[in-house]
Write an enzyme that holds these catalytic residues in place. Structure first.
Site, PDB file in Angstrom:
ATOM      1  N   GLY A  10       0.809  -1.206   0.000  1.00 18.73           N
ATOM      2  CA  GLY A  10       0.000   0.000   0.000  1.00 18.73           C
ATOM      3  C   GLY A  10       0.845   1.261   0.000  1.00 18.73           C
ATOM      4  O   GLY A  10       2.083   1.218   0.032  1.00 18.73           O
ATOM      5  N   THR A  11       0.173   2.381  -0.043  1.00 17.80           N
ATOM      6  CA  THR A  11       0.843   3.682  -0.069  1.00 17.80           C
ATOM      7  C   THR A  11       1.739   3.888   1.142  1.00 17.80           C
ATOM      8  O   THR A  11       2.774   4.537   1.065  1.00 17.80           O
ATOM      9  CB  THR A  11      -0.208   4.810  -0.174  1.00 17.80           C
ATOM     10  N   PHE A  12       1.345   3.333   2.278  1.00 22.98           N
ATOM     11  CA  PHE A  12       2.128   3.385   3.518  1.00 22.98           C
ATOM     12  C   PHE A  12       3.605   3.111   3.228  1.00 22.98           C
ATOM     13  O   PHE A  12       4.490   3.763   3.750  1.00 22.98           O
ATOM     14  CB  PHE A  12       1.564   2.327   4.469  1.00 22.98           C
ATOM     15  N   ASN A  13       3.870   2.123   2.380  1.00 20.65           N
ATOM     16  CA  ASN A  13       5.224   1.637   2.116  1.00 20.65           C
ATOM     17  C   ASN A  13       5.863   2.164   0.834  1.00 20.65           C
ATOM     18  O   ASN A  13       6.976   1.756   0.498  1.00 20.65           O
ATOM     19  CB  ASN A  13       5.198   0.101   2.042  1.00 20.65           C
TER      20      ASN A  13
END
Length: 164
Positions: A10-13
């Site tokens: 996801g965008t988190f990473n």
């Protein structure tokens, strides 16, 4: 407290790739490791699986996430997931009746660009688990933890809001 963190991407990473000029989903735990370094009272088990933007996730990926939840010995689980299809994966987990305290979290802005949102959302999920809430599937985003069916991504505002 023991917590399993299932890192699915996801965008988190996401991190900037200087060769392609794009944001790529990293297949490591650099983002999570930065956050958990300040949590000496928690024993973490980190499982890094899938490593995709959630828009690219398949049903097989979601099944892999469910299997990772089933086999962990911990009853407290945080899932790092992309925001766009978090509702699909959380619904599948609920359907499979995985009876643990499961909290999804994510970020709209990559941690590599701005650490604040990802750190806050992860910390919110961790705090929720430390309060010994009942088993269920929850989402921790933007200052709120709620049942997965009640915290919905509003794509017009770019925020997760409670839907009654």
């Amino acid at each position: 407290m023991k917590v399993t963190v299932i890192n699915t991407g996801g965008t988190f990473n996401k991190r900037y790739n200087p060769i392609t000029g794009q944001l790529d989903v990293a297949s490591d735990n650099i983002s999570i490791n930065k956050i958990i370094a300040s949590c000496p009272n928690v024993e973490f088990e980190i499982k890094n699986i899938v490593s995709k933007d959630s828009l690219d996730m398949t049903e097989e990926d979601r099944e892999e996430i469910c299997e990772a939840i089933k086999i962990t010995k911990n009853d407290k689980v945080i899932i790092i997931h992309g925001t766009d299809t978090i509702h699909l994966t959380s619904q599948l987990i609920k359907e499979k009746k995985l009876e643990k305290q499961i909290v999804f979290t994510a970020a709209m802005i990559p941690m590599s660009i701005d650490e604040m949102e990802a750190t806050m959302n992860f910390s919110l999920a961790l705090g929720f688990l430390s309060a010994n809430n009942k088993n269920g599937t929850y989402i921790a985003m933007h200052g709120v933890v709620a049942d997965y069916s009640k915290l919905i991504k509003n794509k017009e505002l770019g925020q997760f809001l409670i839907q009654e």
